[in-house]
Design a protein around this motif. Structure first.
Motif, PDB file in Angstrom:
ATOM      1  N   LYS A 176     -25.123  25.014   4.963  1.00  0.00           N
ATOM      2  CA  LYS A 176     -25.325  24.635   6.362  1.00  0.00           C
ATOM      3  C   LYS A 176     -26.601  23.803   6.511  1.00  0.00           C
ATOM      4  N   LYS A 177     -27.664  24.197   5.818  1.00  0.00           N
ATOM      5  CA  LYS A 177     -28.932  23.459   5.901  1.00  0.00           C
ATOM      6  C   LYS A 177     -28.757  22.033   5.364  1.00  0.00           C
ATOM      7  N   THR A 178     -28.034  21.902   4.248  1.00  0.00           N
ATOM      8  CA  THR A 178     -27.792  20.567   3.680  1.00  0.00           C
ATOM      9  C   THR A 178     -27.012  19.696   4.658  1.00  0.00           C
ATOM     10  N   MET A 179     -26.005  20.282   5.277  1.00  0.00           N
ATOM     11  CA  MET A 179     -25.194  19.512   6.217  1.00  0.00           C
ATOM     12  C   MET A 179     -26.013  19.130   7.448  1.00  0.00           C
ATOM     13  N   LYS A 180     -26.831  20.042   7.940  1.00  0.00           N
ATOM     14  CA  LYS A 180     -27.684  19.726   9.085  1.00  0.00           C
ATOM     15  C   LYS A 180     -28.613  18.556   8.774  1.00  0.00           C
ATOM     16  N   ASP A 181     -29.177  18.550   7.571  1.00  0.00           N
ATOM     17  CA  ASP A 181     -30.058  17.455   7.169  1.00  0.00           C
ATOM     18  C   ASP A 181     -29.305  16.122   7.195  1.00  0.00           C
ATOM     19  N   MET A 182     -28.054  16.143   6.753  1.00  0.00           N
ATOM     20  CA  MET A 182     -27.250  14.915   6.747  1.00  0.00           C
ATOM     21  C   MET A 182     -26.949  14.456   8.175  1.00  0.00           C
ATOM     22  N   LEU A 183     -26.802  15.399   9.086  1.00  0.00           N
ATOM     23  CA  LEU A 183     -26.490  15.058  10.476  1.00  0.00           C
ATOM     24  C   LEU A 183     -27.717  14.585  11.244  1.00  0.00           C
ATOM     25  N   SER A 185     -30.936  13.623   9.869  1.00  0.00           N
ATOM     26  CA  SER A 185     -31.867  12.655   9.273  1.00  0.00           C
ATOM     27  C   SER A 185     -31.518  11.240   9.708  1.00  0.00           C
ATOM     28  N   GLU A 186     -32.543  10.415   9.863  1.00  0.00           N
ATOM     29  CA  GLU A 186     -32.335   9.034  10.312  1.00  0.00           C
ATOM     30  C   GLU A 186     -33.120   8.088   9.419  1.00  0.00           C
ATOM     31  N   SER A 187     -32.604   7.872   8.223  1.00  0.00           N
ATOM     32  CA  SER A 187     -33.268   6.937   7.305  1.00  0.00           C
ATOM     33  C   SER A 187     -33.094   5.513   7.814  1.00  0.00           C
ATOM     34  N   SER A 188     -34.022   4.653   7.457  1.00  0.00           N
ATOM     35  CA  SER A 188     -33.991   3.266   7.937  1.00  0.00           C
ATOM     36  C   SER A 188     -32.734   2.536   7.482  1.00  0.00           C
ATOM     37  N   GLU A 189     -32.172   2.959   6.352  1.00  0.00           N
ATOM     38  CA  GLU A 189     -31.008   2.275   5.778  1.00  0.00           C
ATOM     39  C   GLU A 189     -29.774   2.425   6.661  1.00  0.00           C
ATOM     40  N   VAL A 190     -29.633   3.590   7.282  1.00  0.00           N
ATOM     41  CA  VAL A 190     -28.413   3.833   8.061  1.00  0.00           C
ATOM     42  C   VAL A 190     -28.712   4.108   9.524  1.00  0.00           C
ATOM     43  N   SER A 222     -28.554  19.988  20.548  1.00  0.00           N
ATOM     44  CA  SER A 222     -29.560  19.307  21.381  1.00  0.00           C
ATOM     45  C   SER A 222     -29.852  17.883  20.881  1.00  0.00           C
ATOM     46  N   HIS A 223     -29.533  17.613  19.620  1.00  0.00           N
ATOM     47  CA  HIS A 223     -29.837  16.304  19.030  1.00  0.00           C
ATOM     48  C   HIS A 223     -28.877  15.216  19.524  1.00  0.00           C
TER      49      HIS A 223
END
Length: 492
Positions: A176-183, A185-190, A222-223
């Motif tokens: 769940k933590k890994t998936m949350k990070d993917m949801l 995170s906002e890297s400059s690339e994407v 909330s995000h």
């Protein structure tokens, strides 16, 4: 399924014979004997059906025997419907006939009615004789298979609390933590592109459960300004998916016609909004079916996400997931499987009981091969089984030998199904009328069970209460999943 049919036919037969006795609608004497034979044959077959239904999975001859039984059972049901209708017609016309018989020409009408009544009786009698001959052959053939008639007691226990919340939070926290990070995170690339994340894994591995955990997380909620959940399934229906997306965005069913109009509206509503669209159970590998709908989401703001679940990596690639956005969900470790299983199977047991059953429980968990659905199903099944022999029977069952694609999931589901009381099997089998991934409304389903005669009143308990107990039992055994809840935290 065959057991459900036989029970329904026997109940209908008992009801009709009671009707005909009350209405003095007797068939010919020899046919009354056929009716007795019909009941006797059905009861003899019913006694061995539990063994037969389990053996059909590995014995083709037994499966063919059951198929023949189902065919004749449907025909018997049709004949009994005709017979019941005849009795009701007889009751309805009696009042009219009595009034007419007072007329001067009563003797003519009386003669006509008697002729009609005899013809109707004769036709019904012939049909009963014909289906009884077929059933007698099937009843005699059962002796070839040496079925056992020993039946386990299926005591229906009262369930006073709602279904246990056996969510996989505590065994999927890292995922769940890994998936949350993917949801989140906002890297400059994407940052300015619509990122598509695919959760890939075999059936029963827990893709939907994990995705729901992340989707409903407070921080994720909330995000994003808008969150939409759509169960896609097969085929990939752009029209239906568009309707469901708009309905979620607008809070009401869209008053629009045509796929293009709906997708233009989607584009308008999501414009400059950060959205999370979850597409559950995607199967199509044809990217053309997805491109137009995907295009309608591109006006959403940076940081928007599409989160999909699928069994195939190729589907994720077709939907547009990068290799870095593929989340491959693995099996649970044996320790986590045991944690999930014991959370269910040992619920409210004493320490002594748990220690007595632990060795058998660990061997059963090992057979589940790391699949959460298999673990949850057997945990729910064994929750109310206190005897070591009952646990041993599950461990030694021939169901584990079944060769299926999703081998790890299928045997536990069958073990749980065959452990259900006949009334609950009928209720669950009835759910086959709904399409795959259909969202069933609990109260509506219970009323449908009641209308079919699957739920009977018991002392001090109404049908609605018993129907809810049936539903809760099936949910606890993992036959129903992915529940919505009302403001009181009750399933709906």
């Amino acid at each position: 399924m065959a057991e459900s049919l036989i029970s329904i036919v026997l109940n209908q037969l008992a009801s009709i014979t009671g009707q005909q006795a009350a209405q003095a609608f007797k068939l010919f004497t020899e046919v009354d004997e056929e009716v007795e034979n019909l009941t006797s044959n059905l009861e003899a077959i019913q006694a061995v059906l539990e063994d037969a239904e389990e053996r059909q999975l590995k014995d083709k001859a037994v499966k063919n025997w059951l198929d023949e039984l189902k065919d004749v059972s449907y025909d018997i049901d049709d004949v009994l419907d005709e017979w019941s209708t005849a009795i009701l017609k007889r009751e309805a016309t009696t009042v009219t006939d009595v009034a007419l018989l007072k007329k001067v020409w009563s003797s003519i009408l009386s003669s006509c009615f008697c002729i009609r009544k005899v013809v109707m009786k004769h036709e019904t009698a012939l049909k009963i004789q014909e289906v009884n001959k077929r059933l007698a052959v099937i009843a005699n053939e059962r002796n070839r298979y040496n079925f056992t008639t020993e039946r386990e007691s299926h005591e229906q226990r009262n369930i006073t609390t709602s279904v246990i919340d056996e969510s996989e939070v505590f065994v999927r926290e890292e995922d769940k933590k890994t998936m949350k990070d993917m949801l989140l995170s906002e890297s400059s690339e994407v940052k300015n592109s619509l990122r598509i994340i695919s959760v890939v894994g075999m059936g029963g591995i827990g893709k939907t459960s994990l995705t729901r955990l992340a989707y409903n997380d407070a921080e994720v909620e909330s995000h994003f300004e808008k969150r939409i959940w759509v169960c896609v399934s097969d085929p990939f229906d752009e029209q239906r998916i568009s309707v469901e997306i708009l309905e979620s965005l607008l809070g009401t069913k869209p008053d629009l016609v045509g796929k293009n109009n709906m997708q233009e509206k989607i584009s308008e509503v999501v414009s400059r909004k950060k959205i999370l669209l979850a597409l559950d159970d995607v199967w199509t590998e044809d990217s053309n079916k997805w491109e137009q709908l995907k295009g309608s989401l591109k006006r959403s703001s940076g940081g928007s996400r599409i989160l999909l679940t699928t069994r195939k990596k190729a589907v994720g690639m077709a939907m547009g997931s990068r290799s870095t956005d593929m989340f491959f969900l693995g099996k649970l470790s044996e320790d986590k499987c045991w944690l999930l299983f014991s959370h269910l199977a040992f619920f409210e047991r004493t320490r002594e009981e748990c220690e007595k059953l632990e060795d058998l429980g660990r061997k059963i968990v090992e057979k589940c091969k790391g699949l959460p659905l298999a673990v949850k199903t057997l945990g729910g099944l064994l929750r109310f089984k206190a005897k070591e022999q009952e646990w041993q029977n599950i461990l030694d069952s021939k169901m584990w030998e079944i060769e299926e694609v999703e081998k790890g999931v299928f045997p536990p589901l069958l073990l749980s199904y065959y452990d259900l009381p006949p009334a609950l099997r009928r209720c669950f089998s009835y759910c086959a009328i709904f399409p795959k991934d259909y969202m069933i409304q609990k109260d509506k389903l219970i009323k449908l069970w009641m209308a079919q005669g699957f739920v009977n009143e018991r002392e001090n308990k109404g049908m609605e209460i018993i129907g809810e107990e049936y539903f809760n039992t099936l949910a606890m055994r993992s036959f129903f999943q992915e529940f919505d809840k009302d403001e009181n935290n009750d399933m709906i």
